[in-house]
Structures are given as structure tokens and as C-alpha cells.
Design an enzyme around this catalytic site. Structure first.
Site, PDB file in Angstrom:
ATOM      1  CG  HIS A 161       3.726   3.750  -8.585  1.00  8.71           C
ATOM      2  ND1 HIS A 161       3.820   2.688  -7.725  1.00  8.71           N
ATOM      3  CD2 HIS A 161       2.954   4.664  -7.945  1.00  8.71           C
ATOM      4  CE1 HIS A 161       3.132   2.930  -6.625  1.00  8.71           C
ATOM      5  NE2 HIS A 161       2.588   4.132  -6.734  1.00  8.71           N
ATOM      6  CG  ASP A 369       9.934  -1.391 -14.935  1.00  8.80           C
ATOM      7  OD1 ASP A 369       9.009  -0.721 -14.446  1.00  8.80           O
ATOM      8  OD2 ASP A 369       9.860  -2.607 -15.143  1.00  8.80           O
TER       9      ASP A 369
HETATM   10  P1  ADP Z   1       4.676  -3.189 -13.397  1.00  8.83           P
HETATM   11  O1  ADP Z   1       4.219  -2.434 -12.221  1.00  8.83           O
HETATM   12  O2  ADP Z   1       5.123  -2.334 -14.534  1.00  8.83           O
HETATM   13  O3  ADP Z   1       3.730  -4.223 -13.865  1.00  8.83           O
HETATM   14  P2  ADP Z   1       6.551  -4.467 -11.523  1.00  8.83           P
HETATM   15  O4  ADP Z   1       7.585  -5.499 -11.795  1.00  8.83           O
HETATM   16  O5  ADP Z   1       7.007  -3.336 -10.678  1.00  8.83           O
HETATM   17  O6  ADP Z   1       6.006  -3.991 -12.948  1.00  8.83           O
HETATM   18  O7  ADP Z   1       5.329  -5.109 -10.776  1.00  8.83           O
HETATM   19  C1  ADP Z   1       4.626  -6.196 -11.284  1.00  8.83           C
HETATM   20  C2  ADP Z   1       3.952  -6.920 -10.136  1.00  8.83           C
HETATM   21  O8  ADP Z   1       2.944  -7.776 -10.675  1.00  8.83           O
HETATM   22  C3  ADP Z   1       4.927  -7.799  -9.372  1.00  8.83           C
HETATM   23  O9  ADP Z   1       4.579  -7.810  -8.015  1.00  8.83           O
HETATM   24  C4  ADP Z   1       4.722  -9.159 -10.008  1.00  8.83           C
HETATM   25  O10 ADP Z   1       4.988 -10.246  -9.149  1.00  8.83           O
HETATM   26  C5  ADP Z   1       3.260  -9.126 -10.399  1.00  8.83           C
HETATM   27  N1  ADP Z   1       3.075  -9.923 -11.620  1.00  8.83           N
HETATM   28  C6  ADP Z   1       3.486  -9.600 -12.850  1.00  8.83           C
HETATM   29  N2  ADP Z   1       3.183 -10.589 -13.716  1.00  8.83           N
HETATM   30  C7  ADP Z   1       2.592 -11.550 -13.001  1.00  8.83           C
HETATM   31  C8  ADP Z   1       2.063 -12.838 -13.307  1.00  8.83           C
HETATM   32  N3  ADP Z   1       2.112 -13.335 -14.542  1.00  8.83           N
HETATM   33  N4  ADP Z   1       1.534 -13.557 -12.311  1.00  8.83           N
HETATM   34  C9  ADP Z   1       1.511 -13.061 -11.070  1.00  8.83           C
HETATM   35  N5  ADP Z   1       1.983 -11.866 -10.720  1.00  8.83           N
HETATM   36  C10 ADP Z   1       2.522 -11.117 -11.659  1.00  8.83           C
HETATM   37  C1  G6P Z   2       2.221   0.068 -13.751  1.00  4.25           C
HETATM   38  C2  G6P Z   2       1.650   1.434 -13.419  1.00  4.25           C
HETATM   39  C3  G6P Z   2       0.422   1.282 -12.531  1.00  4.25           C
HETATM   40  C4  G6P Z   2      -0.578   0.336 -13.167  1.00  4.25           C
HETATM   41  C5  G6P Z   2       0.081  -0.996 -13.517  1.00  4.25           C
HETATM   42  C6  G6P Z   2      -0.859  -1.939 -14.251  1.00  4.25           C
HETATM   43  O1  G6P Z   2       2.655  -0.505 -12.575  1.00  4.25           O
HETATM   44  O2  G6P Z   2       2.640   2.222 -12.783  1.00  4.25           O
HETATM   45  O3  G6P Z   2      -0.192   2.527 -12.308  1.00  4.25           O
HETATM   46  O4  G6P Z   2      -1.677   0.106 -12.296  1.00  4.25           O
HETATM   47  O5  G6P Z   2       1.210  -0.757 -14.336  1.00  4.25           O
HETATM   48  O6  G6P Z   2      -1.444  -1.311 -15.355  1.00  4.25           O
HETATM   49  P1  G6P Z   2      -3.011  -1.088 -15.492  1.00  4.25           P
HETATM   50  O7  G6P Z   2      -3.165  -0.199 -16.665  1.00  4.25           O
HETATM   51  O8  G6P Z   2      -3.547  -2.474 -15.708  1.00  4.25           O
HETATM   52  O9  G6P Z   2      -3.499  -0.498 -14.210  1.00  4.25           O
END
Ligand code: ADP
Ligand code: G6P
Length: 461
Positions: A161, A369
Site C-alpha cells: 500500500h 504517499d
Molecule cells: P493513509 O492510508 O496513509 O492513512 P489514505 O488517504 O490512503 O492515507 O487513506 C486514509 C483513509 O482514512 C481515507 O479513507 C480517509 O477518508 C480516512 N480518514 C483519514 N482521516 C480521517 C478522519 N479524520 N476522519 C475520518 N476518516 C479519515
Molecule cells: C497506512 C498503511 C496501513 C496502515 C494505515 C494506518 O495506510 O499503509 O498499513 O494500516 O496507514 O496505520 P496504522 O499503523 O494505524 O495501522
């Protein structure tokens, strides 16, 4: 139909995934995937116990979660060495081009190997002969080798990911060979973007002495496998309906009233140093400095739930952001206007969709990212008759697909501020044109296409 067995460090349920933000893109995407295709999801329960249960915990499918989950606990030593130590203080920074933040201890690698082996030994008795095994993310890079050593002959796929950094950067990891040689026991390895695949090809040819043939066939460490790009996505129409419904919710009304006709800019991220948050705050400060007409007229809402709170680098970035947000509000706030609203809590998914819909500009400006699902969610949430503008970092995987966004280099915060100014003054016609091209792209490569193409490629190996 064969069963898909998904294995990841984090396992979420619909209740958690939909009511608590901050679980990250992996949990959100797997929940969407399993909602459609059923199957089994194996991983860490989220519990840390001195004496973990002897056997994994099974939860039967329910209406809300139409898939079986099997979870295991971690001991405090495993949580500290495997999750915080190796996965999040060694692998995560290197995968995001921040080898300078890597805090290497060989003991953490041993714990990481041990936990990968424990996951595998608890998983193997649950497997059926024709199951497809789909491993997810950087926490489980040693699992393919362990599965083969346990005699598992099933097809194994792995999806990363995060980014896969350039070969030179990946080689800063003392254990890079062990990790990649384990991955080579898979039948298929999936990456988010063509850049990641290119870096991996480069690693295989130049570091591992392997070969890359036509049709994405690879040979290295005595194994043959395929590696391909599968850009992860969302359910755009589902998210769009949630956003439309949420527009009439209580929170949306409160937000609208509180803005008093001002334009809203939004950012939504886990509080992670890879997300470029300080640079983003600086770009907002630049916007207010350079274009004073935005003062009193624009509000920036940054939602950033805490993440990986035990890791020192996350504590540092948190205090830096507290300092910057205080400075910006101290400099520009008026008795009736707070320029930056900074919230460290997650929102319910539906509420989030409504907030995104109401925002004239979204700032998705990570320094690195894998994909960034928020970029796609923002586009899907827009009102087609009056869509907002996405300002997107060129270093997010999403920038390979979302070409009609305003693409920026987040390290140049002044330039990001200029892009925001452009977004705020963009004509309705241009906004609509850009939005409909973006939405077409997201519809063509949605979460169903992601799952189907990965599974089809795995079956074809
Ligand atoms: P990462 O996987 O690194 O966190 P992404 O943008 O790919 O980054 O995915 C984050 C996911 O978590 C998205 O679906 C987003 O809507 C959700 N998310 C992130 N922050 C919040 C928040 N404050 N409240 C609700 N959902 C959140
Ligand atoms: C990114 C990583 C995931 C992970 C998520 C949240 O999306 O690719 O593997 O689950 O961040 O991080 P956490 O450490 O809370 O699982």
C-alpha cells in the site's frame, strides 16, 4: 468461486471503519473489497496482552460485516519491536524516502520475523487447498517465505500500500535482501503506481542480480513471479451518495452556519510526517500573506487524527503542527474569524463525505504517499453542478491518475499557496471540466476494478 484469504496487520470492522476515522487507507479499502467478495480476514486484533490467547479469535460474518475475521493478539514486546519498532520506525520511513528517520536495531528485525512467523503458523491450519492468499502491506514482508516453508502451495499475492522507494533508498535498509527474497516467494506482487514498479524492477536487476522479462515476469533469488501495478481506489458512487445525504446532516448545517458564507479549504490525513502537514500550513500562511483579500473570506479546516502515538517522530511532528497552527491563528485571526481550524479527531465516514462536499478546495499534499484515498474521496464527494478543486502533490500515487487536479510540489510551499489562490478563483466552467475528467478516471478504476484485476492476475499466474 475460490475463497480469498486476506492477511494484514490491521483488521477493521464496519463499525470501526465507518464510525472512527484514522484507521487509514488499507482498512477502508479492504472493508470495501470484502463487503463485495466475502472471504476471510486474518490479522492483529488491536489488543496488546501479556499473555495472548492460545488460539486466534474467530468472528462469524454478520450482516454489517459479511466476512469472517480471525484475529491474534500481540504481547507488549511484540507490539513494541514488530509494530512500533520495525514496521513503523524502520520500514515506514524508508518506504517513504526518509531513511534519515530510520531508528535501526537488529533486535526489532528479529521480533518482526518472529511475529510474521506466528501469524503464519496460526493462519496455516485455517487454509483450504484452493484458497487464494492475499497479503497486505509492509508489516508482513517475511510472511511469503514462512508460508512456503510451512508447505503452503496455494497462490500467494502481496500488495504494497505504500510507495516502493528507489533501489538506492531501499538498500539503506540493513535487511533489504531478506525482505525482497521473501517477497519473491509470492506468485504476484502488486504496487500502487508505475514509479513503484520501476523502482522494484531496478532493485531486482541491480541489487538482487535478477531478471525482468516481458509481461512483467520476474526471476530473482531462484524464484519466478509477476509484479504489476494495481492502483487502489474507492467506491465513487457510494461515496458520492453518502456525501449528498450528509449535506443535510446536523454537522453539515453547523459547519455551513459557522462559515457564514466563507469558502472552506480542507485537509484530511492521519497525523503522519509523510503527509506534508507543516508545509501545508506554511502554504496557507503564504496565501494569507501574499493575497490578503483571502483574510476573513477563507477558512482552512485540517482534520488530522493522531496515529502511531508511541513513535517519537510522530510526537515531534505533532508539536511542530501545534506551534505552526498557533502562530498562524495568532497572526491572522480576528475576533470573528479563526483562519485555521485544526482538529485531531476522526470523523464518521458519512460526516467526512459531507465536509469534503462542502469544501471549495482540498489540499492533498503528502511528501510521499502510496496512493492517497482522500484525493479520490474528495473528487467523488463534489456536487457536479458546483465542484471544488483538488490541489494534489505530485508525490502521491494518485497524481499518476488524477492529472486534472492542480499538481504541486509540496516542498515548494509558496507555489502550493499560489495553486490554492488559483483554485479559489477558478471559473465554474473550468472547475466542472476538471472535475468531470477526474470523476471519469475514478469511475473507470474503482475499488471493484482493483480487487477484480488483482484476483484475476493472481489466478492467472
Ligand atoms: P493513509 O492510508 O496513509 O492513512 P489514505 O488517504 O490512503 O492515507 O487513506 C486514509 C483513509 O482514512 C481515507 O479513507 C480517509 O477518508 C480516512 N480518514 C483519514 N482521516 C480521517 C478522519 N479524520 N476522519 C475520518 N476518516 C479519515
Ligand atoms: C497506512 C498503511 C496501513 C496502515 C494505515 C494506518 O495506510 O499503509 O498499513 O494500516 O496507514 O496505520 P496504522 O499503523 O494505524 O495501522
Amino acid at each position: 468461486m475460490r475463497r480469498t484469504v486476506i492477511v494484514s496487520n490491521r483488521v477493521a470492522s464496519i463499525t470501526e471503519g465507518s464510525s472512527k476515522g484514522g484507521a487509514g487507507g488499507l482498512a477502508v479499502a479492504i472493508l470495501e473489497t470484502l463487503r463485495e467478495s466475502k472471504g476471510l480476514w486474518f490479522g492483529w486484533s488491536g489488543n496488546v496482552r501479556e499473555a495472548p490467547l492460545d488460539t486466534p479469535k474467530h468472528s462469524a460474518p454478520t450482516q454489517a460485516n459479511p466476512f469472517e475475521t480471525v484475529t491474534v493478539d500481540l504481547t507488549p514486546a511484540e507490539h513494541s519491536g514488530y509494530y512500533n519498532g520495525y514496521a513503523n520506525r524502520i520500514l515506514w520511513p524508508v518506504l517513504h524516502y526518509r531513511s534519515d528517520l530510520m531508528e535501526y536495531h537488529s533486535e526489532h528485525f528479529r521480533t518482526y520475523q518472529r511475529v510474521n512467523a506466528n501469524f503464519v503458523s496460526q493462519l496455516v491450519p485455517l487454509l483450504k487447498e484452493d484458497d487464494l492468499i492475499w497479503l497486505h502491506d509492509y508489516h508482513l514482508m517475511m510472511a511469503p517465505r514462512d508460508l512456503r516453508q510451512a508447505g503452503v502451495k496455494n497462490r500467494i499475492g502481496f500488495f504494497l500500500h505504500t510507495p516502493f522507494p528507489s533501489a538506492d533508498v531501499f538498500a539503506t535498509l540493513p535487511n533489504h535482501r531478506e525482505l525482497v527474497s521473501s517477497l519473491c516467494h509470492c506468485d504476484l506482487i502488486g504496487f500502487q503506481s508505475p514509479t513503484d514498479l520501476r523502482s522494484f524492477e531496478d532493485y531486482i536487476t541491480h541489487e538482487a542480480g535478477g531478471q525482468v522479462h516481458a509481461n512483467e515476469e520476474f526471476e530473482a533469488f531462484g524464484r519466478q513471479f509477476r509484479a504489476q501495478v494495481f492502483p487502489i481506489s474507492i467506491d465513487p458512487d457510494g461515496f458520492a451518495s453518502a456525501a449528498e445525504e450528509s449535506e443535510r446532516s446536523d454537522v453539515a448545517n453547523r459547519l455551513r452556519e459557522s462559515l457564514d458564507g466563507r469558502s472552506l479549504m480542507v485537509g484530511v490525513d492521519r497525523l503522519d510526517y509523510s503527509k506534508g502537514l507543516p508545509e501545508r500550513f506554511l502554504s496557507f500562511e503564504h496565501l494569507l500573506d501574499r493575497y490578503p483579500e483571502n483574510r476573513q473570506r477563507v477558512t482552512f479546516l485540517q482534520i488530522a487524527p493522531y496515529s502511531r502515538i508511541d513513535v517519537p517522530e510522530y510526537k515531534l511532528i505533532r508539536s511542530r503542527l501545534e506551534g505552526l497552527s498557533g502562530r498562524i491563528n495568532g497572526r491572522f485571526a480576528e475576533v470573528d474569524w479563526t483562519p485555521l481550524r485544526y482538529i485531531n479527531r476522526g470523523l464518521a465516514r458519512r460526516t467526512l463525505a459531507g465536509v469534503l462536499r462542502h469544501s471549495r478546495v482540498a489540499l492533498v499534499t503528502p511528501l510521499r504517499d502510496g496512493m492517497n484515498l482522500v484525493a479520490k474521496e474528495y473528487v467523488a464527494a463534489q456536487d457536479p453542478e458546483d465542484p471544488g478543486v483538488l490541489v494534489l502533490s505530485r508525490f502521491a500515487g494518485a497524481a499518476h491518475e488524477l492529472k486534472e487536479a492542480l499538481i504541486v510540489n509540496p516542498l515548494d510551499y509558496e507555489n502550493t499557496g499560489e495553486a490554492v489562490q488559483r483554485a479559489l478563483s477558478m471559473s465554474l466552467e473550468e472547475r466542472k471540466e476538471r472535475w468531470s475528467a477526474l470523476m471519469d478516471t475514478i469511475r473507470q478504476q474503482d475499488i471493484t476494478a482493483w480487487r477484480r484485476s488483482f484476483i484475476a492476475a493472481l489466478e492467472a499466474t
